[in-house]
Design a protein around this motif. Structure first.
Motif, short mmCIF file in Angstrom:
data_model
loop_
_atom_site.label_atom_id
_atom_site.label_comp_id
_atom_site.label_asym_id
_atom_site.label_seq_id
_atom_site.Cartn_x
_atom_site.Cartn_y
_atom_site.Cartn_z
N TYR A 1 -2.68 4.59 -11.53
CA TYR A 1 -3.55 5.77 -11.64
C TYR A 1 -4.99 5.43 -11.25
CZ TYR A 1 -0.16 8.89 -13.94
OH TYR A 1 0.90 9.71 -14.22
N GLN A 2 -5.44 4.23 -11.62
CA GLN A 2 -6.78 3.82 -11.23
C GLN A 2 -6.91 3.72 -9.71
OE1 GLN A 2 -6.88 0.51 -14.42
NE2 GLN A 2 -9.03 0.81 -13.93
N LYS A 3 -5.88 3.18 -9.07
CA LYS A 3 -5.93 3.02 -7.61
C LYS A 3 -5.89 4.35 -6.88
CE LYS A 3 -4.28 -1.70 -7.30
NZ LYS A 3 -3.41 -2.67 -6.64
N THR A 4 -5.30 5.37 -7.51
CA THR A 4 -5.27 6.71 -6.90
C THR A 4 -6.40 7.59 -7.44
OG1 THR A 4 -3.62 7.42 -8.54
CG2 THR A 4 -2.80 6.63 -6.42
N ASN A 5 -7.35 6.95 -8.15
CA ASN A 5 -8.55 7.61 -8.67
C ASN A 5 -8.22 8.73 -9.66
OD1 ASN A 5 -11.36 7.58 -8.83
ND2 ASN A 5 -11.56 9.30 -7.40
N GLU A 6 -7.14 8.55 -10.41
CA GLU A 6 -6.81 9.49 -11.49
C GLU A 6 -7.17 8.81 -12.81
OE1 GLU A 6 -2.98 11.89 -10.54
OE2 GLU A 6 -2.73 9.97 -9.50
N ASN B 1 0.81 -1.23 0.00
CA ASN B 1 0.00 0.00 0.00
C ASN B 1 0.84 1.27 0.00
OD1 ASN B 1 -2.63 -1.23 0.02
ND2 ASN B 1 -2.25 -1.82 2.15
N ASP B 2 2.05 1.17 -0.57
CA ASP B 2 2.87 2.37 -0.76
C ASP B 2 2.70 2.80 -2.21
OD1 ASP B 2 4.80 4.35 -0.95
OD2 ASP B 2 6.29 3.26 0.23
N MET B 3 1.60 3.51 -2.47
CA MET B 3 1.23 3.84 -3.85
C MET B 3 2.24 4.77 -4.51
SD MET B 3 -1.40 2.08 -4.35
CE MET B 3 -1.94 0.90 -3.14
N GLU B 4 2.81 5.68 -3.74
CA GLU B 4 3.77 6.63 -4.31
C GLU B 4 5.01 5.92 -4.84
OE1 GLU B 4 6.33 10.61 -3.00
OE2 GLU B 4 4.74 9.86 -1.68
N LYS B 5 5.57 5.02 -4.05
CA LYS B 5 6.77 4.29 -4.49
C LYS B 5 6.42 3.29 -5.60
CE LYS B 5 9.74 4.68 -0.44
NZ LYS B 5 10.46 3.96 0.65
N ALA B 6 5.23 2.71 -5.53
CA ALA B 6 4.81 1.79 -6.58
C ALA B 6 4.74 2.52 -7.91
CB ALA B 6 3.45 1.18 -6.23
N MET B 7 4.11 3.68 -7.92
CA MET B 7 4.01 4.48 -9.14
C MET B 7 5.39 4.88 -9.65
SD MET B 7 2.14 5.95 -11.47
CE MET B 7 0.48 6.44 -11.00
N GLN B 8 6.25 5.30 -8.74
CA GLN B 8 7.60 5.71 -9.11
C GLN B 8 8.35 4.57 -9.80
OE1 GLN B 8 9.92 7.21 -5.81
NE2 GLN B 8 11.83 7.05 -6.93
N ASN B 9 8.24 3.37 -9.24
CA ASN B 9 8.94 2.22 -9.81
C ASN B 9 8.37 1.82 -11.17
OD1 ASN B 9 11.11 1.23 -7.99
ND2 ASN B 9 9.46 1.16 -6.49
N HIS B 10 7.06 1.83 -11.30
CA HIS B 10 6.46 1.48 -12.59
C HIS B 10 6.83 2.50 -13.66
CE1 HIS B 10 4.38 -2.07 -11.37
NE2 HIS B 10 3.56 -1.45 -10.53
N LYS B 11 6.89 3.77 -13.30
CA LYS B 11 7.29 4.80 -14.26
C LYS B 11 8.76 4.64 -14.66
CE LYS B 11 3.92 8.48 -13.40
NZ LYS B 11 3.72 9.88 -12.94
N GLU B 12 9.59 4.24 -13.70
CA GLU B 12 11.01 3.98 -14.01
C GLU B 12 11.12 2.81 -14.99
OE1 GLU B 12 13.67 5.57 -13.36
OE2 GLU B 12 13.40 6.76 -11.55
N GLY B 13 10.34 1.76 -14.74
CA GLY B 13 10.35 0.61 -15.65
C GLY B 13 9.91 1.01 -17.05
N LEU B 14 8.87 1.82 -17.13
CA LEU B 14 8.38 2.32 -18.42
C LEU B 14 9.46 3.12 -19.13
CD1 LEU B 14 6.20 3.04 -20.54
CD2 LEU B 14 5.43 4.86 -19.00
N SER B 15 10.12 3.99 -18.40
CA SER B 15 11.15 4.86 -18.98
C SER B 15 12.32 4.04 -19.55
CB SER B 15 11.66 5.83 -17.92
OG SER B 15 12.71 6.63 -18.42
N VAL B 16 12.77 3.04 -18.80
CA VAL B 16 13.89 2.21 -19.26
C VAL B 16 13.50 1.44 -20.51
CG1 VAL B 16 15.41 0.28 -18.68
CG2 VAL B 16 14.93 2.03 -16.97
N ARG B 17 12.30 0.87 -20.52
CA ARG B 17 11.86 0.12 -21.71
C ARG B 17 11.75 1.02 -22.94
NH1 ARG B 17 7.39 -4.09 -19.05
NH2 ARG B 17 8.94 -5.69 -18.49
#
Length: 358
Positions: free
Chosen positions: A226-231, A188-204
């Motif tokens: 984004y869905q989990k943070t209601n964005e 339930n650490d949404m901020e770090k989860a988002m940060q890591n997924h965005k890093e993965g996207l950037s590298v790919r």
């Protein structure tokens, strides 16, 4: 004699070449021939024999014959354990056996194999890509088992090791960022989860460009956060881009297109745009029902179509779709106590009560 050994070497080299070229049936025939000749010799070469058995195991994995793969891995392991100073060789086979155990959901046994493989490798080598691969698999098994703090430690260590050995612009780095994202999400650490997924996207994107299916998979993960943070609008933007990529790479009728459209339908329903939700669900169901490989997706889509219809008080059509969804869930092997099936059963009961009282 010497002639048999010569033909064994030819069979081995051809077998490996066929394996690497993707001709798995031919590779099996040739490597089996090599193994047969080796075993017939008075003094065989244990290293070559174990290599052939290991590669046969890998081929059977490619052919989705897990039990055959395991037989060959076990035999290779037995040979390599008798060889002196062969820690790396034993580690390599244990890693493969761990993968088979993991695929069969034998997670504790898998973890034992991976940890022994890691111990042996570290006794000879320090940090390298193969060591990071083992640590990453240990992390994944621990994530699956709900050991999130330990998994976080493993993935963090693997990420640092990958960066130190293969550099930051590497697909293993991207995959590990996403693995960290899944663990942070579970914690339930949404901020770090988002940060890591965005890093993965950037590298790919750096490695593969903007139109690769793995980039689309990364966009799925970012959209999920984004869905989990209601964005929802940001999530929709990600899925639209993922849909564009998949249509370019896979065509319009691939099952992955159906999954993406289903995800978009969920978002449209969440922002109360039922018309567009139905368009996405109907398009998704057309693909998945024609494909036939994913009855669970068909069931989920029918369930959601029913929900949109019920929201418009169209309970008769909703009931019809929920009943179809129930049959698809059962076709996919899901039991009535599964939460998705239970939800559909509850909706069917509700719709029947509404229609009986009207």
């Amino acid at each position: 004699g010497a002639e048999s050994e010569h033909w064994a070497e030819v069979a081995y080299d051809l077998g490996i070449a066929k394996f690497e070229a993707g001709f798995y049936d031919d590779a099996v025939i040739l490597l089996d021939k090599f193994v047969l000749i080796q075993k017939s010799l008075e003094t065989n070469d244990p290293e070559s024999l174990s290599n052939a058995l290991l590669n046969l195991g890998k081929i059977y994995l490619k052919k989705r014959s897990v039990d055959n793969a395991m037989v060959h891995f076990d035999e290779a392991l037995g040979i390599r354990k008798k060889m002196s100073k062969n820690e790396i060789g034993v580690s390599e086979v244990l890693f493969q056996i761990g993968g088979v155990r993991e695929s069969k959901k034998q997670y504790l046994e898998s973890l034992v194999c991976y940890e022994e493989s890691l111990k042996l490798r570290l006794s000879v080598h320090g940090e390298d890509e193969d060591t990071a691969d083992i640590i990453s698999r240990i992390g994944e098994v621990r994530r699956i088992r709900g050991q999130y703090d330990l998994a976080l430690e493993n993935f963090t260590l693997a990420l640092d090791m990958y960066k130190n050995t293969v550099g930051e612009a590497h697909l293993s780095v991207a995959s590990t960022y996403h693995s960290l994202g899944y663990v942070c999400d579970a914690k339930n650490d949404m901020e770090k989860a988002m940060q890591n997924h965005k890093e993965g996207l950037s590298v790919r994107k750096i490695i593969l460009g903007g139109d690769h299916v793995k980039v689309a998979a990364s966009l799925d993960d970012v959209a999920g956060m984004y869905q989990k943070t209601n964005e929802q609008k940001k999530a929709l933007k990600c899925l639209r881009e993922a849909l564009r990529i998949r249509k370019v790479q896979l065509g319009n009728d691939d099952i992955e297109i159906g999954k993406t459209l289903f995800g978009m339908g969920i978002i449209f329903a969440a922002i109360n745009d039922n018309k567009k939700a139905m368009e996405c669900y109907n398009a998704s169901f057309e693909i998945s029902s024609h494909d036939g490989s994913n009855p669970k997706l068909e069931a989920q889509t029918l369930h959601q179509i029913g929900c949109v219809q019920a929201a418009s008080c169209n309970y008769r059509e909703a009931l019809q779709n929920w009943r179809l969804a129930l049959s698809k869930y059962r076709e996919g092997g899901m039991r009535d106590d599964h939460y998705m099936v239970a939800c559909t059963l509850g909706n069917i009961e509700m719709a029947e009560n509404v229609l009986n009282s009207s």
